[in-house]
Design a protein around this motif. Structure first.
Motif, PDB file in Angstrom:
ATOM      1  N   VAL A 157      25.084 -36.497 -22.388  1.00 40.97           N
ATOM      2  CA  VAL A 157      23.378 -35.764 -23.129  1.00 40.97           C
ATOM      3  C   VAL A 157      23.244 -36.963 -24.397  1.00 40.97           C
ATOM      4  O   VAL A 157      23.895 -36.482 -25.577  1.00 40.97           O
ATOM      5  CB  VAL A 157      22.900 -34.538 -22.823  1.00 40.97           C
ATOM      6  N   ALA A 158      22.176 -37.998 -24.354  1.00 42.42           N
ATOM      7  CA  ALA A 158      21.604 -38.045 -25.486  1.00 42.42           C
ATOM      8  C   ALA A 158      20.273 -37.363 -25.750  1.00 42.42           C
ATOM      9  O   ALA A 158      19.149 -38.037 -25.050  1.00 42.42           O
ATOM     10  CB  ALA A 158      21.810 -39.850 -25.025  1.00 42.42           C
ATOM     11  N   GLN A 159      20.601 -36.899 -27.070  1.00 44.70           N
ATOM     12  CA  GLN A 159      19.720 -36.096 -27.359  1.00 44.70           C
ATOM     13  C   GLN A 159      18.079 -36.907 -28.345  1.00 44.70           C
ATOM     14  O   GLN A 159      18.994 -38.084 -29.433  1.00 44.70           O
ATOM     15  CB  GLN A 159      20.001 -35.106 -28.028  1.00 44.70           C
ATOM     16  N   SER A 160      16.956 -36.888 -28.387  1.00 46.26           N
ATOM     17  CA  SER A 160      16.281 -37.314 -28.901  1.00 46.26           C
ATOM     18  C   SER A 160      15.259 -36.421 -29.510  1.00 46.26           C
ATOM     19  O   SER A 160      15.307 -35.162 -28.869  1.00 46.26           O
ATOM     20  CB  SER A 160      15.140 -38.689 -27.895  1.00 46.26           C
ATOM     21  N   ASP A 161      14.244 -36.975 -30.931  1.00 43.98           N
ATOM     22  CA  ASP A 161      13.840 -35.933 -31.449  1.00 43.98           C
ATOM     23  C   ASP A 161      12.407 -35.344 -30.817  1.00 43.98           C
ATOM     24  O   ASP A 161      11.561 -34.363 -31.164  1.00 43.98           O
ATOM     25  CB  ASP A 161      12.749 -36.334 -32.964  1.00 43.98           C
ATOM     26  N   ASN A 162      11.830 -35.574 -29.518  1.00 38.69           N
ATOM     27  CA  ASN A 162      10.365 -35.513 -28.643  1.00 38.69           C
ATOM     28  C   ASN A 162      10.690 -36.174 -27.287  1.00 38.69           C
ATOM     29  O   ASN A 162      12.005 -36.869 -26.846  1.00 38.69           O
ATOM     30  CB  ASN A 162       9.083 -35.521 -29.747  1.00 38.69           C
ATOM     31  N   VAL A 163      10.077 -35.396 -26.586  1.00 41.35           N
ATOM     32  CA  VAL A 163      10.120 -35.780 -25.266  1.00 41.35           C
ATOM     33  C   VAL A 163       9.707 -37.207 -24.430  1.00 41.35           C
ATOM     34  O   VAL A 163       9.819 -38.235 -23.651  1.00 41.35           O
ATOM     35  CB  VAL A 163       9.395 -35.009 -24.157  1.00 41.35           C
ATOM     36  N   ARG A 164       9.193 -37.726 -25.758  1.00 44.18           N
ATOM     37  CA  ARG A 164       8.252 -38.996 -25.297  1.00 44.18           C
ATOM     38  C   ARG A 164       9.635 -40.387 -26.387  1.00 44.18           C
ATOM     39  O   ARG A 164       9.818 -41.404 -24.920  1.00 44.18           O
ATOM     40  CB  ARG A 164       7.086 -39.610 -26.411  1.00 44.18           C
ATOM     41  N   ALA A 165      10.518 -39.885 -26.911  1.00 44.38           N
ATOM     42  CA  ALA A 165      11.123 -40.801 -27.311  1.00 44.38           C
ATOM     43  C   ALA A 165      12.517 -40.735 -26.446  1.00 44.38           C
ATOM     44  O   ALA A 165      13.123 -41.599 -25.179  1.00 44.38           O
ATOM     45  CB  ALA A 165      11.955 -40.132 -28.190  1.00 44.38           C
ATOM     46  N   ALA A 166      13.035 -39.560 -25.917  1.00 48.65           N
ATOM     47  CA  ALA A 166      14.130 -39.425 -24.936  1.00 48.65           C
ATOM     48  C   ALA A 166      13.055 -39.980 -23.328  1.00 48.65           C
ATOM     49  O   ALA A 166      14.070 -41.296 -22.663  1.00 48.65           O
ATOM     50  CB  ALA A 166      13.865 -37.573 -23.964  1.00 48.65           C
ATOM     51  N   LEU A 167      11.767 -40.071 -22.627  1.00 51.61           N
ATOM     52  CA  LEU A 167      11.542 -40.699 -21.864  1.00 51.61           C
ATOM     53  C   LEU A 167      11.527 -42.482 -22.603  1.00 51.61           C
ATOM     54  O   LEU A 167      12.217 -42.917 -21.173  1.00 51.61           O
ATOM     55  CB  LEU A 167       9.997 -40.497 -22.152  1.00 51.61           C
ATOM     56  N   ALA A 168      11.233 -43.290 -23.236  1.00 54.15           N
ATOM     57  CA  ALA A 168      11.857 -44.453 -23.836  1.00 54.15           C
ATOM     58  C   ALA A 168      12.737 -45.257 -23.489  1.00 54.15           C
ATOM     59  O   ALA A 168      13.103 -45.814 -23.472  1.00 54.15           O
ATOM     60  CB  ALA A 168      11.078 -44.659 -25.429  1.00 54.15           C
ATOM     61  N   LEU A 169      14.235 -43.857 -24.243  1.00 55.45           N
ATOM     62  CA  LEU A 169      15.413 -44.261 -23.766  1.00 55.45           C
ATOM     63  C   LEU A 169      15.655 -44.856 -22.165  1.00 55.45           C
ATOM     64  O   LEU A 169      16.547 -45.549 -21.153  1.00 55.45           O
ATOM     65  CB  LEU A 169      16.971 -43.221 -23.872  1.00 55.45           C
ATOM     66  N   VAL A 170      14.931 -44.515 -21.375  1.00 58.27           N
ATOM     67  CA  VAL A 170      15.195 -44.022 -20.049  1.00 58.27           C
ATOM     68  C   VAL A 170      13.993 -45.416 -19.369  1.00 58.27           C
ATOM     69  O   VAL A 170      14.788 -46.939 -18.498  1.00 58.27           O
ATOM     70  CB  VAL A 170      14.246 -43.146 -18.706  1.00 58.27           C
TER      71      VAL A 170
END
Length: 245
Positions: A157-170
């Protein structure tokens, strides 16, 4: 003829419009920006919105950050703000769905206890918001644990500060898969929804909105009320949020 004093009052009136300061979960950005723009056109009041993870915003409010309204992506963080004595009025505003997204085009996946999520990652990372503090990450971890899949992927799991940052990784291809809200996926052309998590695999995704005790004028109260009117609800639904009956 316009008297000088009246002319000065007319010139000053736009600057005297009341400001509304809103702290809101990052997943609300596209829809809430649209709702705020409509409110500003209609009323002349200015609305300033700060977006981040609900955990960060709640902590900032409790520490004294000057916010008039707070819209959280989880009841837990709103509860903490209320327990600190900072909520004047509160209501459950919206709901959402939890989905698995992939970079670019991809085949659909039936999400169940039999899903080989580790195999689908194929050595890549699973992008998620912070699983112990950000609502989207908390919902995602709860769903994976419920389905018995968490132990298979926790190291990936690659964790991000918020959901939009996680979306950006994809979206950028840095992670092949991610767990986000359905509304986030709909706002990003670089990802494909490949599966939806069963609604009973995680707590209900609820967005409570609150008028805070620091709200000082009618503009703040007007925007709080406007969030749940028919025009705003139509915008939220168009962006994929679910609304209370």
């Amino acid at each position: 003829m316009i008297r000088p004093a009246l002319l000065l009052a007319l010139l000053a009136s736009p600057a005297m419009a009341d400001d509304v300061t809103v702290f809101a979960a990052a997943s609300l950005k596209n829809a809430l920006d649209e709702v705020a723009a409509g409110f500003m056109r209609q009323t002349g009041h200015d609305v300033t919105i700060s977006y981040a993870g609900s955990n960060i915003l709640a902590k900032q409010i409790i520490e004294g950050a000057p916010a008039d309204l707070f819209i959280s992506a989880s009841k837990e963080w709103m509860d903490q703000v209320e327990e600190a004595g900072m909520v004047e009025r509160r209501a459950d505003l919206l709901g959402n769905r939890l989905v698995l997204v992939a970079h670019g085009a991809a085949q659909p996946v039936q999400i169940s206890p039999d899903t080989d999520l580790a195999g689908l990652l194929d050595g890549g990372k699973l992008a998620m918001a912070l699983v112990d503090s950000v609502p989207a990450g908390q919902y995602g971890k709860a769903a994976l644990e419920h389905l018995g899949l968490w132990d298979d992927v926790r190291a990936d799991v690659a964790q991000s500060d918020n959901v939009r940052a996680a979306l950006a990784l994809v979206a950028t291809g840095e992670a092949p898969l991610g767990i986000v809200y359905a509304t986030d996926a709909a706002a990003e052309d670089g990802v494909t929804i490949v599966g939806e998590f069963p609604s009973d695999s995680h707590p209900p995704i609820t967005y409570p909105a609150a008028l805070l005790t620091g709200a000082s004028d009618d503009a703040d109260r007007a925007f709080y009320d406007a969030l749940s009117d028919s025009a705003a609800m139509a915008v939220f639904e168009r962006h994929g949020f679910t609304v209370p009956n």
